[in-house]
Design a protein around this motif. Structure first.
Motif, PDB file in Angstrom:
ATOM      1  N   GLU A   1       0.839  -1.187   0.000  1.00  0.00           N
ATOM      2  CA  GLU A   1       0.000   0.000   0.000  1.00  0.00           C
ATOM      3  C   GLU A   1       0.887   1.255   0.000  1.00  0.00           C
ATOM      4  O   GLU A   1       1.617   1.499   0.955  1.00  0.00           O
ATOM      5  CB  GLU A   1      -0.887   0.001   1.243  1.00  0.00           C
ATOM      6  CG  GLU A   1      -1.859   1.163   1.301  1.00  0.00           C
ATOM      7  CD  GLU A   1      -2.917   1.094   0.191  1.00  0.00           C
ATOM      8  OE1 GLU A   1      -3.431   2.164  -0.197  1.00  0.00           O
ATOM      9  OE2 GLU A   1      -3.208  -0.031  -0.272  1.00  0.00           O
ATOM     10  N   PRO A   2       0.844   2.071  -1.069  1.00  0.00           N
ATOM     11  CA  PRO A   2       1.668   3.284  -1.102  1.00  0.00           C
ATOM     12  C   PRO A   2       1.331   4.193   0.084  1.00  0.00           C
ATOM     13  O   PRO A   2       0.181   4.304   0.497  1.00  0.00           O
ATOM     14  CB  PRO A   2       1.304   3.934  -2.432  1.00  0.00           C
ATOM     15  CG  PRO A   2       0.806   2.808  -3.278  1.00  0.00           C
ATOM     16  CD  PRO A   2       0.100   1.871  -2.331  1.00  0.00           C
ATOM     17  N   ARG A   3       2.343   4.839   0.617  1.00  0.00           N
ATOM     18  CA  ARG A   3       2.181   5.739   1.766  1.00  0.00           C
ATOM     19  C   ARG A   3       3.086   6.954   1.576  1.00  0.00           C
ATOM     20  O   ARG A   3       3.990   6.932   0.733  1.00  0.00           O
ATOM     21  CB  ARG A   3       2.533   5.009   3.058  1.00  0.00           C
ATOM     22  CG  ARG A   3       3.981   4.577   3.143  1.00  0.00           C
ATOM     23  CD  ARG A   3       4.334   4.056   4.536  1.00  0.00           C
ATOM     24  NE  ARG A   3       5.728   3.635   4.600  1.00  0.00           N
ATOM     25  CZ  ARG A   3       6.130   2.403   4.334  1.00  0.00           C
ATOM     26  NH1 ARG A   3       5.241   1.458   3.986  1.00  0.00           N
ATOM     27  NH2 ARG A   3       7.421   2.093   4.411  1.00  0.00           N
ATOM     28  N   PRO A   4       2.834   7.999   2.329  1.00  0.00           N
ATOM     29  CA  PRO A   4       3.705   9.181   2.224  1.00  0.00           C
ATOM     30  C   PRO A   4       5.157   8.817   2.520  1.00  0.00           C
ATOM     31  O   PRO A   4       5.449   8.047   3.433  1.00  0.00           O
ATOM     32  CB  PRO A   4       3.146  10.137   3.280  1.00  0.00           C
ATOM     33  CG  PRO A   4       1.725   9.700   3.462  1.00  0.00           C
ATOM     34  CD  PRO A   4       1.726   8.217   3.284  1.00  0.00           C
ATOM     35  N   VAL A   5       6.045   9.386   1.753  1.00  0.00           N
ATOM     36  CA  VAL A   5       7.483   9.151   1.901  1.00  0.00           C
ATOM     37  C   VAL A   5       8.160  10.507   2.052  1.00  0.00           C
ATOM     38  O   VAL A   5       7.805  11.464   1.357  1.00  0.00           O
ATOM     39  CB  VAL A   5       8.047   8.388   0.681  1.00  0.00           C
ATOM     40  CG1 VAL A   5       9.557   8.204   0.815  1.00  0.00           C
ATOM     41  CG2 VAL A   5       7.365   7.035   0.530  1.00  0.00           C
ATOM     42  N   SER A   6       9.125  10.596   2.947  1.00  0.00           N
ATOM     43  CA  SER A   6       9.821  11.866   3.152  1.00  0.00           C
ATOM     44  C   SER A   6      10.516  12.302   1.872  1.00  0.00           C
ATOM     45  O   SER A   6      10.893  11.486   1.028  1.00  0.00           O
ATOM     46  CB  SER A   6      10.851  11.734   4.281  1.00  0.00           C
ATOM     47  OG  SER A   6      11.929  10.933   3.868  1.00  0.00           O
ATOM     48  N   GLY A   7      10.681  13.625   1.730  1.00  0.00           N
ATOM     49  CA  GLY A   7      11.308  14.151   0.526  1.00  0.00           C
ATOM     50  C   GLY A   7      12.698  13.602   0.308  1.00  0.00           C
ATOM     51  O   GLY A   7      13.112  13.310  -0.812  1.00  0.00           O
ATOM     52  N   GLY A   8      13.471  13.434   1.408  1.00  0.00           N
ATOM     53  CA  GLY A   8      14.819  12.903   1.277  1.00  0.00           C
ATOM     54  C   GLY A   8      14.823  11.480   0.770  1.00  0.00           C
ATOM     55  O   GLY A   8      15.597  11.121  -0.126  1.00  0.00           O
TER      56      GLY A   8
ATOM     57  N   THR B   1       8.494  -1.522  -3.288  1.00  0.00           N
ATOM     58  CA  THR B   1       7.736  -2.331  -2.344  1.00  0.00           C
ATOM     59  C   THR B   1       7.573  -1.584  -1.033  1.00  0.00           C
ATOM     60  O   THR B   1       8.562  -1.188  -0.398  1.00  0.00           O
ATOM     61  CB  THR B   1       8.445  -3.674  -2.082  1.00  0.00           C
ATOM     62  OG1 THR B   1       8.660  -4.341  -3.326  1.00  0.00           O
ATOM     63  CG2 THR B   1       7.613  -4.550  -1.168  1.00  0.00           C
ATOM     64  N   PHE B   2       6.312  -1.378  -0.643  1.00  0.00           N
ATOM     65  CA  PHE B   2       6.006  -0.745   0.636  1.00  0.00           C
ATOM     66  C   PHE B   2       5.688  -1.844   1.636  1.00  0.00           C
ATOM     67  O   PHE B   2       4.714  -2.588   1.470  1.00  0.00           O
ATOM     68  CB  PHE B   2       4.802   0.188   0.509  1.00  0.00           C
ATOM     69  CG  PHE B   2       5.054   1.402  -0.336  1.00  0.00           C
ATOM     70  CD1 PHE B   2       5.493   2.579   0.236  1.00  0.00           C
ATOM     71  CD2 PHE B   2       4.847   1.363  -1.715  1.00  0.00           C
ATOM     72  CE1 PHE B   2       5.715   3.709  -0.542  1.00  0.00           C
ATOM     73  CE2 PHE B   2       5.066   2.479  -2.498  1.00  0.00           C
ATOM     74  CZ  PHE B   2       5.510   3.653  -1.912  1.00  0.00           C
ATOM     75  N   VAL B   3       6.506  -2.018   2.654  1.00  0.00           N
ATOM     76  CA  VAL B   3       6.202  -2.934   3.745  1.00  0.00           C
ATOM     77  C   VAL B   3       6.060  -2.103   5.015  1.00  0.00           C
ATOM     78  O   VAL B   3       6.223  -0.882   5.010  1.00  0.00           O
ATOM     79  CB  VAL B   3       7.293  -4.014   3.894  1.00  0.00           C
ATOM     80  CG1 VAL B   3       7.318  -4.915   2.669  1.00  0.00           C
ATOM     81  CG2 VAL B   3       8.669  -3.395   4.103  1.00  0.00           C
ATOM     82  N   GLU B   4       5.787  -2.772   6.114  1.00  0.00           N
ATOM     83  CA  GLU B   4       5.403  -2.049   7.327  1.00  0.00           C
ATOM     84  C   GLU B   4       6.488  -1.081   7.803  1.00  0.00           C
ATOM     85  O   GLU B   4       6.205   0.062   8.153  1.00  0.00           O
ATOM     86  CB  GLU B   4       5.081  -3.052   8.441  1.00  0.00           C
ATOM     87  CG  GLU B   4       4.644  -2.386   9.742  1.00  0.00           C
ATOM     88  CD  GLU B   4       4.274  -3.403  10.807  1.00  0.00           C
ATOM     89  OE1 GLU B   4       3.992  -2.975  11.937  1.00  0.00           O
ATOM     90  OE2 GLU B   4       4.278  -4.612  10.503  1.00  0.00           O
ATOM     91  N   ASP B   5       7.726  -1.517   7.823  1.00  0.00           N
ATOM     92  CA  ASP B   5       8.779  -0.684   8.386  1.00  0.00           C
ATOM     93  C   ASP B   5       9.905  -0.393   7.411  1.00  0.00           C
ATOM     94  O   ASP B   5      10.957   0.113   7.801  1.00  0.00           O
ATOM     95  CB  ASP B   5       9.371  -1.349   9.640  1.00  0.00           C
ATOM     96  CG  ASP B   5       9.894  -2.754   9.349  1.00  0.00           C
ATOM     97  OD1 ASP B   5       9.701  -3.238   8.212  1.00  0.00           O
ATOM     98  OD2 ASP B   5      10.496  -3.366  10.246  1.00  0.00           O
ATOM     99  N   GLU B   6       9.692  -0.700   6.129  1.00  0.00           N
ATOM    100  CA  GLU B   6      10.733  -0.473   5.139  1.00  0.00           C
ATOM    101  C   GLU B   6      10.137  -0.073   3.800  1.00  0.00           C
ATOM    102  O   GLU B   6       8.972  -0.346   3.502  1.00  0.00           O
ATOM    103  CB  GLU B   6      11.593  -1.730   4.934  1.00  0.00           C
ATOM    104  CG  GLU B   6      12.624  -1.983   6.007  1.00  0.00           C
ATOM    105  CD  GLU B   6      13.523  -3.160   5.633  1.00  0.00           C
ATOM    106  OE1 GLU B   6      14.737  -3.089   5.912  1.00  0.00           O
ATOM    107  OE2 GLU B   6      13.020  -4.149   5.076  1.00  0.00           O
ATOM    108  N   LEU B   7      10.989   0.567   3.016  1.00  0.00           N
ATOM    109  CA  LEU B   7      10.681   0.854   1.622  1.00  0.00           C
ATOM    110  C   LEU B   7      11.802   0.245   0.798  1.00  0.00           C
ATOM    111  O   LEU B   7      12.978   0.556   0.996  1.00  0.00           O
ATOM    112  CB  LEU B   7      10.617   2.368   1.396  1.00  0.00           C
ATOM    113  CG  LEU B   7      10.428   2.826  -0.057  1.00  0.00           C
ATOM    114  CD1 LEU B   7       9.091   2.340  -0.617  1.00  0.00           C
ATOM    115  CD2 LEU B   7      10.525   4.340  -0.147  1.00  0.00           C
TER     116      LEU B   7
END
Length: 439
Positions: free
Chosen positions: A324-331, A361-367
């Motif tokens: 599930e795509p989620r917000p990702v920090s700009g960096g 791949t979006f997982v719970e604690d990693e991208l």
């Protein structure tokens, strides 16, 4: 890795709070003691001269006392002025030999005054401090004993002076002078040590600040090198590759293909120009743009396909998004974009691949981002062993990507073997970010 101490670890308040106040208080006390010493010398000298002038001494003795007292005052004042200017750094401090000569001269002049009039006996007490300050205790204390005995003998032989107070008074004054001089010596030594410590602390702070500025400049150079390599250099590399294909098409008479290839060159150059402008704007404002990650990844795949087609290669690029795509920090979004751009540029330039697949791949604690191609591959172990950047500016890409990923707290890996294609993988930990729209 611990970067070591920073200049902020030694804040200015450390140097201007307790220690600085202690040093300033010590300076005030030392100045007050020195001023009190000089004032007492002047007062007792004037009292002695006044008593002789107002007394029953004959004219010759009066003139002699005034002359010797004037010489005493000039010599004493000259020595104190030299000491003051030396303390202020205006002149070089006098050597120990000159200081001892001055002390001997002052003592001899006092002895002459004492022989001329017993009223100068009490001038010995401020002189005790000079002897104890300039002489080592092993020498100064015996000298003080001799001077005290001289005062007691002179006073004893005065009319009505043959009593115990004539001996006890000078002896008590001498003991008090020794104790005060020792206290002055200890305070002077501690205050000097404190001043040296504060000066060392200032120098350390300045050195750390210089080191931080140097480290900051080096870090900025590394950052600029990464940005230039991963954006402008990659775009120019594509322009060179497609322009070569256009030249070959013109030589073969394929004008239509050459026209398409020139159009690709023009679009790539335009995109590179926009990227350069964004890069300059970021340098001027200090604000890094926030990429729309998924849109830009799709655009990157389209660009690499167009560049491959214009150069005569058959390279397809697909983007897969898992989870599930989620917000990702700009960096982190920028790191993902640079990993994909640089990896696809390498595929186009070196891999001779037919297909490249980008997987986000979006997982719970990693991208996770993977770029996989079916090209000719290479010996990854040998490349890692020879992996330093070359003098011509090439060989820098994978190291640059690794530094970007590690700076975000992630891991970076390249897997390849001759004939088996290449897989580039970056794993980034999840980080809390402000809400943003993920396209």
């Amino acid at each position: 890795m611990d970067p070591g101490p920073r200049a902020d670890d030694y804040p200015e308040s450390m140097m201007t709070s307790g220690e600085e106040r202690r040093a300033e208080s010590g300076d005030v006390i030392l100045r007050a003691l020195r001023l009190g010493l000089h004032v007492s010398v002047a007062a007792m000298l004037l009292v002695g001269v006044g008593r002789v002038v107002d007394g029953e001494a004959d004219l010759v003795r009066r003139v002699g006392v005034m002359a010797v007292a004037a010489v005493f005052a000039v010599v004493y004042l000259g020595g104190t002025l030299v000491e003051k200017r030396a303390a202020e750094g205006a002149v070089r401090p006098p050597g120990r030999g000159l200081a001892l000569i001055w002390l001997a001269t002052v003592t001899l002049l006092w002895a002459v005054l004492l022989c001329l009039a017993s009223d100068f006996a009490w001038l010995a007490f401020p002189l005790f401090f000079l002897h104890l300050h300039l002489l080592r205790p092993a020498i100064g204390v015996p000298v003080i004993a001799v001077l005290t005995a001289s005062v007691a003998v002179v006073l004893w032989h005065q009319p009505g002076g043959a009593h115990a107070a004539t001996v006890v008074g000078p002896a008590t004054g001498a003991v008090f002078a020794v104790l005060m001089a020792q206290a002055y010596r200890v305070l002077h030594r501690e205050n000097r040590a404190l001043r040296e410590t504060l000066e060392d602390l200032r120098r350390t702070r300045e050195q750390l600040a210089d080191s931080q500025r140097t480290a900051g400049a080096l870090a900025e150079r590394e950052r600029l090198a990464r940005e230039i390599h991963d954006t402008l250099a990659q775009g120019l590399s594509s322009i060179v590759l497609v322009s070569r294909a256009a030249s070959s098409s013109l030589e073969a008479g394929a004008v239509g293909d050459a026209r398409d290839q020139v159009g690709t060159v023009r679009r790539t150059a335009g995109e590179n120009l926009q990227e350069a402008r964004r890069f300059v704007a970021a340098l001027q404002t200090g604000q890094q743009r926030e990429p729309a990650m998924l849109d830009e990844l799709r655009g990157t795949c389209r660009q690499i396909e167009a560049q491959a087609a214009a150069s005569g290669a058959e390279l397809g690029c697909r983007l897969h998004v898992e989870g599930e795509p989620r917000p990702v920090s700009g960096g982190q979004a920028l790191v993902v974009l640079r990993v994909v751009q640089a990896s696809l540029a390498n595929v186009l330039a070196h891999a001779q691949a037919v297909e490249a697949v980008v997987t986000l791949t979006f997982v719970e604690d990693e991208l996770l981002v993977d770029v996989v191609d079916d090209g000719i591959g290479f010996d990854a172990d040998r490349a890692a062993a020879d992996g330093a950047a070359r003098n011509d500016g090439t060989g820098y890409g994978m190291r640059s990507l690794r530094e970007r990923v590690v700076a975000q707290g992630g891991t970076f890996a390249v897997e390849s073997a001759p004939g088996e294609g290449t897989t580039v993988t970056a794993r980034l930990p999840s980080a809390p970010v402000p809400a943003e729209r993920v396209s």
